[in-house]
Design a protein around this motif. Sequence first.
Motif, PDB file in Angstrom:
ATOM      1  N   PHE A 117      74.331  40.792  51.517  1.00 48.00           N
ATOM      2  CA  PHE A 117      73.486  40.670  52.722  1.00 48.00           C
ATOM      3  C   PHE A 117      72.468  39.537  52.547  1.00 48.00           C
ATOM      4  CE2 PHE A 117      74.993  45.069  53.139  1.00 48.00           C
ATOM      5  CZ  PHE A 117      75.367  45.092  54.473  1.00 48.00           C
ATOM      6  N   GLY A 118      72.842  38.508  51.820  1.00 43.89           N
ATOM      7  CA  GLY A 118      71.916  37.397  51.554  1.00 43.89           C
ATOM      8  C   GLY A 118      71.956  36.316  52.622  1.00 43.89           C
ATOM      9  N   TYR A 119      71.397  36.593  53.778  1.00 44.77           N
ATOM     10  CA  TYR A 119      71.408  35.646  54.908  1.00 44.77           C
ATOM     11  C   TYR A 119      70.041  34.979  55.110  1.00 44.77           C
ATOM     12  CZ  TYR A 119      68.669  39.227  57.195  1.00 44.77           C
ATOM     13  OH  TYR A 119      67.656  40.108  57.477  1.00 44.77           O
ATOM     14  N   HIS A 120      69.059  35.259  54.255  1.00 46.23           N
ATOM     15  CA  HIS A 120      67.652  34.959  54.548  1.00 46.23           C
ATOM     16  C   HIS A 120      67.322  33.470  54.716  1.00 46.23           C
ATOM     17  CE1 HIS A 120      67.739  39.095  53.374  1.00 46.23           C
ATOM     18  NE2 HIS A 120      66.500  39.254  53.771  1.00 46.23           N
ATOM     19  N   HIS A 121      68.134  32.609  54.091  1.00 41.41           N
ATOM     20  CA  HIS A 121      67.904  31.171  54.277  1.00 41.41           C
ATOM     21  C   HIS A 121      68.257  30.729  55.701  1.00 41.41           C
ATOM     22  CE1 HIS A 121      71.909  31.980  52.733  1.00 41.41           C
ATOM     23  NE2 HIS A 121      72.342  30.904  53.347  1.00 41.41           N
ATOM     24  N   SER A 122      68.910  31.614  56.473  1.00 39.63           N
ATOM     25  CA  SER A 122      69.279  31.280  57.861  1.00 39.63           C
ATOM     26  C   SER A 122      68.283  31.826  58.892  1.00 39.63           C
ATOM     27  CB  SER A 122      70.671  31.860  58.192  1.00 39.63           C
ATOM     28  OG  SER A 122      71.632  31.369  57.297  1.00 39.63           O
ATOM     29  N   VAL A 123      67.243  32.546  58.438  1.00 45.01           N
ATOM     30  CA  VAL A 123      66.284  33.163  59.375  1.00 45.01           C
ATOM     31  C   VAL A 123      65.558  32.101  60.193  1.00 45.01           C
ATOM     32  CG1 VAL A 123      64.138  34.508  59.548  1.00 45.01           C
ATOM     33  CG2 VAL A 123      65.990  35.291  58.058  1.00 45.01           C
ATOM     34  N   SER A 124      65.106  31.025  59.526  1.00 46.95           N
ATOM     35  CA  SER A 124      64.386  29.963  60.263  1.00 46.95           C
ATOM     36  C   SER A 124      65.318  29.291  61.272  1.00 46.95           C
ATOM     37  CB  SER A 124      63.802  28.926  59.295  1.00 46.95           C
ATOM     38  OG  SER A 124      64.810  28.353  58.504  1.00 46.95           O
ATOM     39  N   SER A 125      66.608  29.149  60.930  1.00 45.03           N
ATOM     40  CA  SER A 125      67.590  28.559  61.848  1.00 45.03           C
ATOM     41  C   SER A 125      67.764  29.442  63.084  1.00 45.03           C
ATOM     42  CB  SER A 125      68.950  28.396  61.160  1.00 45.03           C
ATOM     43  OG  SER A 125      68.812  27.678  59.966  1.00 45.03           O
ATOM     44  N   MET A 126      67.795  30.767  62.885  1.00 43.48           N
ATOM     45  CA  MET A 126      67.926  31.704  64.013  1.00 43.48           C
ATOM     46  C   MET A 126      66.721  31.616  64.945  1.00 43.48           C
ATOM     47  SD  MET A 126      70.669  33.571  64.228  1.00 43.48           S
ATOM     48  CE  MET A 126      71.510  32.060  63.860  1.00 43.48           C
ATOM     49  N   ARG A 127      65.534  31.509  64.348  1.00 45.06           N
ATOM     50  CA  ARG A 127      64.307  31.425  65.147  1.00 45.06           C
ATOM     51  C   ARG A 127      64.300  30.142  65.984  1.00 45.06           C
ATOM     52  NH1 ARG A 127      59.195  29.324  63.490  1.00 45.06           N
ATOM     53  NH2 ARG A 127      57.512  30.055  64.847  1.00 45.06           N
TER      54      ARG A 127
END
Length: 404
Positions: A194-204
Amino acid sequence: MNKSPSLIGGACIIASVCVGAGMLGLPSAGAGAWTVWSLLAITVTMIVMTISGWMLLEAFKNYDLKVSFDTVTKDLLGSKINLFNNITVYFVGGILLYAYITSSGLILKDVLGVNDKLASIFFVLIFSTFVWHSTRAVDRISVVLIAFMVLSFIFGVSGLAVNVDMSVLLDTISAENNYAPYAMAMLPVALTSFGYHHSVSSMRAYYGCESQAKKAILGGTVIASILYFVWLISIFGNLPRANFGPVIEQGGNVDALLTALGSVIESDRVANAINTFSMAAILSSFIGVGLGLFDFLADFFKFEDTRQGRAKTWLATFLPPLIFSLLFPFGFVIAIGYAGAAATVWACIIPAMLAKKTRDGEKGSEGFRAPGGTVMIYLVIGFGVLTAVFHFLSMLGMLPMFTG
């Protein structure tokens, strides 16, 4: 009037970041905990990792939409913590590439008729070229690979699912009844999945707000969980728990898992579909993780976006994991366990610390806020610390380890 991007699209992006070759590590990692406890471990991990992603969103809310994980961590927690965070990001990327390189060599050696080390070198030289060339090249090859993964997953898993044996799935054929202790050693692999955290800023940035990004993150982690559930039930319902012994003995290597599955699958079509899915998953993850690490190192070392600059970044990205793979070929699940232990820093501990720092600030009470209050912040940190501790305890042989 501009139409807002669809939630389904964003959820699928998050799901595709989660569902990579880490999926291939879950059956071996969960063999001890078996069906019920493995699914429970995945569910708990999904909930914590979803909330930690929302905590990152909360930390980003007072910044520009183009902001990065690196910028916010440096600003809120200082340069030293940010440097440590960056080291763990690099370590996780590097160890995942190492796991994919090692596994690809073991799977391709029979296809190419060469030894596994030579197969690994060919794999890196050919497929890392897409990353060196451009993001557009990665985009195009990724579409092809995802199509392969979807089709082979459907054919392979549907073939396994129709043959699920409930006595095998619930392990009623063995005298074992103590599965729970084995779930502890599974958590680092579940966390990596579940390591998606580097994509959080992209989603925002994609949605232009936190509220829609929050829904997309939840949708993505739920989709990933459903896929993991279907995959584990299909495998655990066909391959008896005792048959995982040889797979675990080889460090959970994917080729050993495929060999064990091949011995219980009667249909060649299903076996070939599972093999195709596994190779496409490894290749897709190799290219995806490679691109993320490539861009991270180019920014970190300030290499120019020229042929010469990209060649330097290529060397920094792919040469260390290739050398380590050739010299110290650890097992797939062992490598992913290391990645999970390090990922606890930037997927659990740092997001929770950032959320706390944000709430202590002047604008902390305004705008988006992750649920659960201060208690949830400490629970997320606690989960991250425990997962890392479980990994090191299992390395030292201080946790119950299933050997088949």
